[in-house]
Write an enzyme that holds these catalytic residues in place. Structure first.
Site: not given
Length: 537
Positions: A508-509
């Site tokens: 999710h970065r």
């Protein structure tokens, strides 16, 4: 004159720092050629065959099977000029007399005497402590200590006699391969250690034999690497067996040293190992009659037999480290999709009948891999990695498609290089070759490096779905679940249809929910209607 060259354990790839000696393919006295396979080592990722960088005769194996050594540690010594005259090989280097110059007998025979607790440093005689001459990448010349003591065995197979104290007026000597023996206690064997009484003189015979010099009362002979031990040093007899037999013994948890050999020359045969295994008693409650539990073979059973402790190493150790690093570094998000794959199953059946695909195995995994490649092509942002040190997102302009494979040694994730360039037939060949190599334990570190996105096929175990953990260095992983025939609403009617579940985990970065969802939706669209791939392809 003889030229003794050490072969240091190389880095097999991926910056690995150690490896276990799985099986030697040569023995002391064997003649080897350049690039001949001499040893099989097990790294944290795979089994790797190491070739010899030298031609010559093997004079010493410095590490025994089953031992773990660090990269750069000498593991074998080869005489590249076995016909040359000069000082014979002695583990630990050339010996000197502490009481004065060597006698004329010593000089004439080219004597070399070695002894002491430190004589197992593995440095070849005349090498000056340097492993120079290495020609393969990663072998290096830096010294590193071996993790084992010297093993010397007599020609008859009995443990060699340890060296008495120098205070008793005796000298400790080690002998290489000798063709004859003298009354002074010279012994014809390979790597034997013998003691010569004070004042006696030994002679050597045969190529590679170690000359024994004259030691007067109280004289001390020492190797350049250490002093003479003051107490007997017990040594081990190494069972003789071919590599396939050694592998069978490891798989069955049989100690070859305990097996009575019946083969010619005292060699342990396959039948010997099987017979010993059949007679062996179960180890407490850890092994049950009729059960095959090879994962317990290297473990230690508790006193009450209720537990077995197995050291964490090789693939299992690497997998644990990678999963912990991934789970606690990358914030994982997983999205799911249930899809009707009836048309994909019909395509698989049709391709199996096609002459062009007769030489490859066609499975739903093949169509899933192609669907994922098409989705990556439409959404290239998913094919990336996070560089924490540089604080950058690295977008890859190629797809190395990883396929998670369960093997007897644990989970490995080799990848198909440049999979985005492949057609369906070539992709099928890549998947088949990759999985068969992985299950044989022959996957190289290169095959597992630089992956960009991965598929894990949990459906082969009957599992519907899961939340897969990212392979380190990748931004997404797709879990492909079991395909089941279920009631499904199709064209307004309830019909039996083939249905599966997909799950996509992503970092999710660098991948937000929209991107991850679109990628998964595209994979599902192709599996639901493979003709869609023609539009996007």
């Amino acid at each position: 004159m003889p030229s003794y060259q050490q072969f240091n354990l190389p880095d097999a790839g991926e910056g690995l720092t150690e490896a276990e000696i799985a099986a030697w393919h040569v023995a002391v006295g064997d003649t080897v050629t350049v690039n001949q396979t001499i040893v099989e080592v097990e790294t944290a990722k795979s089994l790797v065959d190491l070739p010899s960088p030298y031609s010559g005769v093997v004079v010493d194996l410095l590490v025994s099977e089953g031992e773990t050594v660090e990269v750069g540690v000498p593991i074998i010594v080869v005489d590249t000029d076995p016909q040359g005259a000069g000082a014979p090989y002695v583990r630990g280097g050339a010996a000197e007399s502490a009481s004065g110059p060597a006698s004329a007998a010593d000089a004439g025979a080219g004597a070399a005497v070695a002894a002491g607790a430190n004589a197992d440093s593995g440095v070849a005689a005349g090498s000056g402590g340097d492993a120079g001459g290495a020609v393969l990448v990663g072998y290096g010349t830096a010294e590193a200590p071996s993790r084992r003591r010297a093993r010397f065995t007599s020609a008859e197979g009995d443990p060699a006699v340890g060296a008495p104290s120098a205070a008793d007026g005796t000298a400790a000597v080690t002998a290489g391969s000798a063709a004859g023996a003298s009354p002074a206690g010279v012994h014809t064997g390979q790597g034997a250690a013998v003691a010569s009484p004070a004042g006696s003189t030994g002679t050597t015979a045969g190529p590679g034999a170690v000359g024994l010099g004259t030691a007067g009362p109280g004289a001390t002979l020492a190797a350049s690497t250490g002093a003479i031990p003051t107490s007997p040093q017990p040594t081990l007899h190494r069972a003789l067996a071919k590599p396939p037999v050694r592998k069978l013994a490891r798989d069955l948890g049989v100690d070859l040293e305990s097996v009575q050999p019946t083969g010619p020359g005292g060699i342990v045969t396959r039948e010997d190992v099987l017979a010993y295994s059949a007679q062996a008693e179960p180890r407490g409650l850890a092994t049950y009659p009729g059960d095959d539990q090879p994962w317990l073979a290297s473990g230690t059973v508790s006193a009450d037999g209720r537990q077995t402790r197995v050291p964490v190493k090789s693939v299992r150790k690497r997998t644990a480290e990678a999963m912990v690093a991934s789970a606690f570094t990358a914030p994982h998000v997983t999205v799911f999709h249930t899809v009707d794959v009836t048309r994909t199953m019909k395509l698989v059946a049709r391709l199996r009948e096609e002459r062009e695909f007769a030489d490859v195995r066609v499975t739903p995994l093949l169509i899933t891999a192609k669907a994922l490649l098409l989705a990556v092509r439409r959404h290239p942002e998913i094919n990336a990695s996070w560089d924490e040190a540089a604080q950058e997102i690295v977008y890859k302009h190629y797809v190395n498609l990883g396929i998670a494979a369960a093997t007897p040694r644990g989970l490995v994730v080799p990848n198909i290089k440049d999979a985005h360039r492949m057609g369906l037939h070539e992709l099928a060949e890549g998947i088949a070759g990759l999985t068969s190599t992985a299950r044989a334990g022959k996957t190289s570190p290169t095959d597992m490096s630089d992956g960009t996105i991965t598929i894990t096929n949990v459906g082969v175990f009957g599992i519907d779905t899961g939340t897969p953990i990212l392979n380190p260095g990748e931004a997404a992983i797709l879990a492909f679940g079991a395909i089941r025939q279920q009631p499904w609403v199709h064209k307004g009617k309830i019909k039996p249809r083939y249905v599966t579940q997909l799950a996509l985990s992503f970092d999710h970065r660098l991948v937000d929910g929209e991107l991850g969802s679109r990628v998964l939706a595209d994979v599902a669209a192709v599996l639901g209607d493979p003709a869609q791939g023609l539009v996007w392809g």
